[in-house]
Design a protein around this motif. Structure first.
Motif, PDB file in Angstrom:
ATOM      1  N   ALA A 198      36.430  64.139  12.177  1.00 23.51           N
ATOM      2  CA  ALA A 198      35.083  64.673  11.961  1.00 23.51           C
ATOM      3  C   ALA A 198      34.217  63.661  11.214  1.00 23.51           C
ATOM      4  N   ALA A 199      34.802  62.964  10.215  1.00 22.82           N
ATOM      5  CA  ALA A 199      34.051  61.958   9.459  1.00 22.82           C
ATOM      6  C   ALA A 199      33.711  60.758  10.333  1.00 22.82           C
ATOM      7  N   ALA A 200      34.633  60.333  11.196  1.00 23.63           N
ATOM      8  CA  ALA A 200      34.382  59.192  12.079  1.00 23.63           C
ATOM      9  C   ALA A 200      33.236  59.494  13.038  1.00 23.63           C
ATOM     10  N   ARG A 201      33.211  60.690  13.583  1.00 20.68           N
ATOM     11  CA  ARG A 201      32.121  61.062  14.490  1.00 20.68           C
ATOM     12  C   ARG A 201      30.792  61.114  13.744  1.00 20.68           C
ATOM     13  N   ALA A 202      30.809  61.615  12.503  1.00 18.86           N
ATOM     14  CA  ALA A 202      29.576  61.663  11.712  1.00 18.86           C
ATOM     15  C   ALA A 202      29.080  60.264  11.375  1.00 18.86           C
ATOM     16  N   LEU A 365      35.014  67.413   1.775  1.00 16.00           N
ATOM     17  CA  LEU A 365      35.345  66.739   3.034  1.00 16.00           C
ATOM     18  C   LEU A 365      35.332  67.708   4.212  1.00 16.00           C
ATOM     19  N   GLY A 366      35.568  68.979   3.949  1.00 16.54           N
ATOM     20  CA  GLY A 366      35.562  69.969   5.012  1.00 16.54           C
ATOM     21  C   GLY A 366      34.201  70.556   5.302  1.00 16.54           C
ATOM     22  N   ARG A 371      29.877  66.177   4.215  1.00 17.00           N
ATOM     23  CA  ARG A 371      30.507  65.061   4.932  1.00 17.00           C
ATOM     24  C   ARG A 371      29.442  64.130   5.523  1.00 17.00           C
ATOM     25  N   ARG A 372      28.366  64.696   6.074  1.00 19.17           N
ATOM     26  CA  ARG A 372      27.290  63.851   6.608  1.00 19.17           C
ATOM     27  C   ARG A 372      26.617  63.056   5.489  1.00 19.17           C
ATOM     28  N   ARG A 373      26.468  63.673   4.322  1.00 20.69           N
ATOM     29  CA  ARG A 373      25.871  62.960   3.185  1.00 20.69           C
ATOM     30  C   ARG A 373      26.752  61.786   2.771  1.00 20.69           C
TER      31      ARG A 373
END
Length: 405
Positions: A198-202, A365-366, A371-373
């Motif tokens: 999810a973080a990689a995609r963001a 993180l969830g 996460r976007r920030r």
């Protein structure tokens, strides 16, 4: 012990008892000191490196806590002098700027010896070198190297240049840690592999929004990708940057905060060994392939520049995370020999975004907005990294020592 039990200790005098007690204390101290020597490999330490002189003659003094024997590996005619000091090792990574003929230096452990590397302003030769024992108020050993300029241009080969891509935007590879049969660490509500994807995609979305980069993922689903395969994918594509995203885990649920890893010196040596193990390794770095020793020097120069760039990226990322008030570990810049950091020609970092075993970090993180920030701060750090000049960098975790002999 059985022999001592037969002795008539009741007949010992006070003096006998005191003598034996003193002997026992001395024996214990000796055993303790020997144990410490064994635990540290019985190696001495490089305390610091000092310089004096000018652009014609420069004295280099290496302070040691024990005697050592020096061996010249590279004499300085190519603009670089390398000296091995047997039986000693740096207490920490030492590097910094020099003086006179020496632009910069670094000391690294190399097996049972220390390796002193001097980057020279011009070609030079060693006039003399010698070891000074403690004396005249100085309590440690000093290995002295006197350098003299030769007046010749350095013959050091230039590092290999990557194919120029003036019209292309930098290529960034984002690696979502774990995946597939390797879920990574487990938090209260999620696996590490889910959070990293999810973080990689963001982060990909943030970077592509600026229009400055080409961005790719090593995985874009819940699939397993081998660690070395991740690095190979980035190298084969000619990546300009590799960032691996992870979530840390620890036994203490109170531990929280982000950290950034770059390649350690031990990992760098491992990378060279593994990289040169295959056939035609020179071709993948666009090296001439005619002289193995020259190619190894070129590989070393390429890797050193890559480590410097990686360290610069780590600094900028941590600076942006701190400005964004994202929690950091107290020692937030770390080094290790992790597989995803081993590419000798692609600057790489591993970002531990926080501890999945900490309730507050896992919540951040969830949470999609948090996460976007976080990824926005990472993207701003990457922007700063590409805007900064590449010359004159030092390893971020190094400590400089300079002075007069």
């Amino acid at each position: 012990m059985f022999g001592l039990s037969r002795l008539k200790t009741s007949e010992w005098s006070v003096r006998d008892r005191a003598t034996i007690a003193l002997a026992v204390v001395v024996f214990c101290v000796a055993v303790f000191a020997a144990g410490r020597g064994l635990a540290s490999g019985a190696a001495g330490e490089v305390l610091r490196v000092r310089f004096g002189g000018d652009a014609q003659r420069t004295r280099v003094v290496v302070d040691l806590d024990r005697t050592s024997r020096g061996e010249v590996i590279q004499p300085g005619s190519d603009g670089r002098l390398v000296l091995a000091l047997a039986g000693v090792a740096p207490s920490e990574r030492l590097s910094g700027s020099g003086r006179g003929l020496v632009r910069g230096y670094r000391v690294a452990g190399s097996g049972a010896s220390a390796r002193l590397e001097l980057d020279l302003a011009t070609s030079a030769e060693i006039e003399r070198r010698f070891l000074l024992p403690p004396g005249d108020g100085v309590e440690h050993y000093r290995y002295v190297v006197d350098l003299k300029a030769t007046g010749r241009a350095p013959t050091r080969p230039r590092p290999p240049e990557r194919p120029a891509r003036p019209a292309e935007r930098p290529l960034i590879y984002i690696d979502a840690g774990h995946g597939g049969r390797d879920p990574g660490a487990r938090g209260a509500t999620a696996n590490e592999s889910e959070i990293t994807l999810a973080a990689a995609r963001a982060l990909k979305q943030e970077l592509e929004r600026s229009g400055r980069y080409r961005v790719r993922l090593t995985r874009d689903g819940d699939v397993y990708v081998g660690l070395y395969r991740r690095v190979a994918i980035a190298r084969q594509a000619g990546a300009d940057l590799f960032i691996s995203l992870h979530a840390d885990a620890g036994a203490d649920p109170a531990t929280r905060g982000a950290s950034v890893y770059t390649l350690s010196e031990q990992g760098a040596g491992r990378a060279v060994r593994e990289f040169t193990r295959g056939e035609n390794w020179q071709r993948s770095l666009n090296l001439p392939g005619r002289d193995a020793s020259v190619d190894r020097i070129l590989l070393d120069m390429t890797q050193r520049a890559t480590q410097n760039r990686s360290a610069q990226l780590a600094r900028t990322l941590l600076g942006e995370l701190e400005e964004a008030d994202h929690p950091l570990l107290r020692r937030s810049h770390r080094d290790a020999g992790l597989a995803v950091l081993l590419a000798p020609d692609v600057p790489a970092v591993l970002l531990e975004m926080g501890f999945i075993t900490n309730p507050e970090d896992e919540r951040l993180l969830g949470d999609g907005r948090a996460r976007r920030r976080l990824m926005r701060a990472v993207a701003e750090g990457i922007d700063r990294y590409f805007d900064a000049p590449a010359a004159g960098l030092q390893m971020a975790s190094s400590s400089a020592a300079a002075g007069q002999p």
